[in-house]
Each structure stands twice: as structure tokens, then as C-alpha cells.
Design an enzyme around this catalytic site. Sequence first.
Site, short mmCIF file in Angstrom:
data_model
loop_
_atom_site.label_atom_id
_atom_site.label_comp_id
_atom_site.label_asym_id
_atom_site.label_seq_id
_atom_site.Cartn_x
_atom_site.Cartn_y
_atom_site.Cartn_z
N GLU A 60 0.79 -1.24 0.00
CA GLU A 60 0.00 0.00 0.00
C GLU A 60 0.82 1.29 0.00
OE1 GLU A 60 -2.71 -0.55 3.30
OE2 GLU A 60 -3.41 -2.46 2.52
N GLU A 80 -6.30 -10.46 -1.39
CA GLU A 80 -7.10 -10.23 -0.18
C GLU A 80 -8.59 -10.17 -0.52
OE1 GLU A 80 -5.59 -7.04 2.27
OE2 GLU A 80 -3.51 -7.50 1.74
O1 G3I Z 1 -3.28 -9.27 18.81
C1 G3I Z 1 -3.68 -8.07 19.47
C2 G3I Z 1 -4.18 -8.41 20.81
O2 G3I Z 1 -3.13 -8.95 21.56
C3 G3I Z 1 -4.77 -7.16 21.45
O3 G3I Z 1 -5.35 -7.47 22.67
C4 G3I Z 1 -5.85 -6.54 20.53
C5 G3I Z 1 -6.41 -5.23 21.11
O4 G3I Z 1 -6.70 -4.30 20.10
O5 G3I Z 1 -5.26 -6.25 19.31
C6 G3I Z 1 -4.77 -7.40 18.65
O6 G3I Z 1 -4.22 -7.02 17.44
C7 G3I Z 1 -5.12 -6.66 16.40
C8 G3I Z 1 -4.89 -7.61 15.24
O7 G3I Z 1 -5.62 -7.19 14.11
C9 G3I Z 1 -5.24 -9.06 15.57
O8 G3I Z 1 -6.60 -9.16 15.86
C10 G3I Z 1 -4.81 -5.23 15.98
O9 G3I Z 1 -5.18 -4.35 17.01
C11 G3I Z 1 -5.55 -4.88 14.71
O10 G3I Z 1 -5.13 -3.62 14.25
C12 G3I Z 1 -5.23 -5.91 13.65
O11 G3I Z 1 -5.96 -5.60 12.48
C13 G3I Z 1 -5.43 -6.18 11.30
C14 G3I Z 1 -5.04 -5.05 10.33
O12 G3I Z 1 -4.67 -5.61 9.07
C15 G3I Z 1 -3.83 -4.26 10.86
O13 G3I Z 1 -2.70 -5.09 10.98
C16 G3I Z 1 -6.51 -7.06 10.70
O14 G3I Z 1 -6.69 -8.21 11.55
C17 G3I Z 1 -6.08 -7.54 9.32
O15 G3I Z 1 -7.15 -8.24 8.70
C18 G3I Z 1 -5.72 -6.33 8.46
O16 G3I Z 1 -5.27 -6.82 7.20
C19 G3I Z 1 -5.00 -5.82 6.20
C20 G3I Z 1 -3.86 -6.35 5.32
O17 G3I Z 1 -2.74 -6.71 6.11
C21 G3I Z 1 -3.47 -5.30 4.26
N1 G3I Z 1 -4.62 -4.89 3.49
C22 G3I Z 1 -5.79 -4.46 4.24
C23 G3I Z 1 -6.20 -5.53 5.27
C24 G3I Z 1 -7.45 -5.12 6.00
O18 G3I Z 1 -7.23 -3.95 6.76
#
Ligand code: G3I
Length: 320
Positions: free
Chosen positions: A124, A232
Site C-alpha cells: 500500500e 485479499e
Molecule cells: O493481537 C492483538 C491483541 O493482543 C490485542 O489485545 C488486541 C487489542 O486491540 O489487538 C490485537 O491485534 C489486532 C490484530 O488485528 C489481531 O486481531 C490489531 O489491534 C488490529 O489492528 C489488527 O488488524 C489487522 C489489520 O490488518 C492491521 O494489521 C486485521 O486483523 C487484518 O485483517 C488487516 O489486514 C490488512 C492487510 O494486512 C493489508 N490490506 C488491508 C487488510 C485489511 O485492513
Amino acid sequence: MKTLKEAYKDYFDIGATVNVGSYKSFGNLIAEQFDSITCENEMKYGFVCNTKDEYDFSRADELYNFALDNGLKIRGHNFVWHQCTPVDHLDTFSPEKLWERIKEHIKLVSDRYQKVSCWDVINEAADDKNGLFLRDTVWHRKFGDDYYMKIYALARELVPENIQLVYNDYNEYIPEKREKMLRIVNDLKAEGLIDAVGFQSHITIPKYFSLDEYKRTFEEFSKTGLRIHITELDIALPPINTKKTFSDVTAEEREAWAKLYGNVFAVFREYAELIDSVTFWGVSDDTSWLNNAFDGHGRDALLFDRDHQPNEAYFRVTEF
Ligand code: G3I
């Protein structure tokens, strides 16, 4: 009933994003249906490395071993992204120090996961705003406007040559965004620094998506000579710009959604010669990122429902 990978065995690999929760609760379904997995988060910078620059690979190792134990391919996602990165920490670094840090990071991660099929090197980089080319990120700020050339050159040097280097981005079906993505990959291609482009294909607001523009994207990128990965895929039901949840959608809306899934796969079959893999962003609707994103309203988006059963879109995709 054909599995997804059986239905598409003569076309391209079928993949899905997996996380440490989903592989434990329905690993059999994943191994049965898919050729390949992507770690939803577990290989990202902020998941393997903390703000003291210390590494913990335990979650990524778990998913890597799950893939290898089950004969699945695994995509590497990702080295450089503006999210899931300790930006405030890295912003305190000088450009020289940040360069050493990202070099060490790519080497460590790439050396550890030598059986991945590819790496999304930068995720991105293109800006969404009209008129702005590159997103403002810590990497852009520290390394300059040609930062993507520098980072891909580094990845080319450090990643084994049998592993594809990919540029991955979203809204590839919107003309202005597509132009920015083309500019990035053409620059990289000219220097031999890239092997494939990733179309994320999140279809979250179908009114911004058209099959004609999507096809034009395949046409335009076919001229680059690069392989294409759909990285994705999901189609939000209801779309993210409504206040409805999945339980409010009408039978007609569900039917239109399933039909769109079928039509999108018809496009993939049409361009199959260019495509290595089609990866869904998740497996089943209970584990989709869309449950927690945007306004927090629940949505359907994938081919398996909350009980992990195939839904009507599954049959549109597998019966053709
Ligand atoms: O694992 C921690 C946990 O320990 C904590 O208690 C909790 C509290 O907020 O957060 C957890 O982490 C979260 C993680 O997902 C796992 O659930 C993060 O906050 C959250 O920001 C994260 O979101 C991910 C996001 O990318 C940011 O990394 C989404 O699952 C994931 O589906 C999303 O994927 C992205 C692709 O990588 C790139 N393209 C877009 C796509 C969707 O946004």
C-alpha cells in the site's frame, strides 16, 4: 461438492488468510479447501518485532509450520507497511539507522521463512488522495521519493531468488489508484526488482467497483509482463457504507452478492494465464476482519458462513 482447490486446479492456486485462532479451530477445512495460506497479521513487522527491536517469531512460526505440515504454500505478508509498524519509534531513527534496521529486519525474516512462495515487499505505498502519488509513511519520509526502489533493491539482494517479490495494493479497480500502482510497478520492473503485482480486491462498496474497470486493470497490468496475485479478496455484505448488519440484508441483496462473487471469478478464469493465485482475506464470516473494521457492524464477506458451512456464493464460484 467440489472443494475450491479442486474446482480451480487447472486455473490458479486458491488461498486464504489464516490466523493463530482460525487454524486451531478449523485447520482441517483450511487444508481441505486451499492450496496456500497468508498470515493475516503474524508475519507483519509490528507482530514479530517490538519497540525495543526485539523479535518474537512464535506466532508466525506456528502458521508457517501449519502450512508446511499440511503441504500448503504460504505467501509472505509483508516487510514494509504504514500500519502494524511502531511508527513513533522508527520516526526517531536517522535515515542511516532506519536503513540498517529495515535491512536487518528483511534479512532476519526472509532467512527464517525460506519456504514462502513470495513476499509482499511494500504494502500500500500509493496514496488514495487524488493528485498525491505516494503515501506519507516513515519509510517515505526517511528514504525519499524513490524509497520503494531502494527497498525493493534491498529485498532483491536479501531474499532467495526463487521467491517472488510482489507489490500489493487495494482499490486497483479505481482508475486513478490503478495509474499510481502502474507507475510504481513499471519503475520497479525497469530495474528487474519485482516479479508480481498483488491486487487486494477488497470489494467493500460495490458501487465503486465495476467488472469493466476490474478487467481493464488486468489488461493494463498484463502489459507489464508481471504475474498477478489476487491477495485479499472479499465482498462485503452489506457494503461498508450502510448501517445494516448481515442479518438485515434481503434475499435480493444476498442473491446479487452471490452473483457478483460468481462474476468476479468468471473474470479470474478469463485472465487465468496471468494469475498465480487467488487468496481470500479470511476463511469464514465469523473470523473476517470486517467484523471489527469500519463502523463495527457485522458483515458477511467470504464463502463459508459462521458455522463454517459453504454459502450460496461458494456454489456460484465452484459451479461453472
Ligand atoms: O493481537 C492483538 C491483541 O493482543 C490485542 O489485545 C488486541 C487489542 O486491540 O489487538 C490485537 O491485534 C489486532 C490484530 O488485528 C489481531 O486481531 C490489531 O489491534 C488490529 O489492528 C489488527 O488488524 C489487522 C489489520 O490488518 C492491521 O494489521 C486485521 O486483523 C487484518 O485483517 C488487516 O489486514 C490488512 C492487510 O494486512 C493489508 N490490506 C488491508 C487488510 C485489511 O485492513
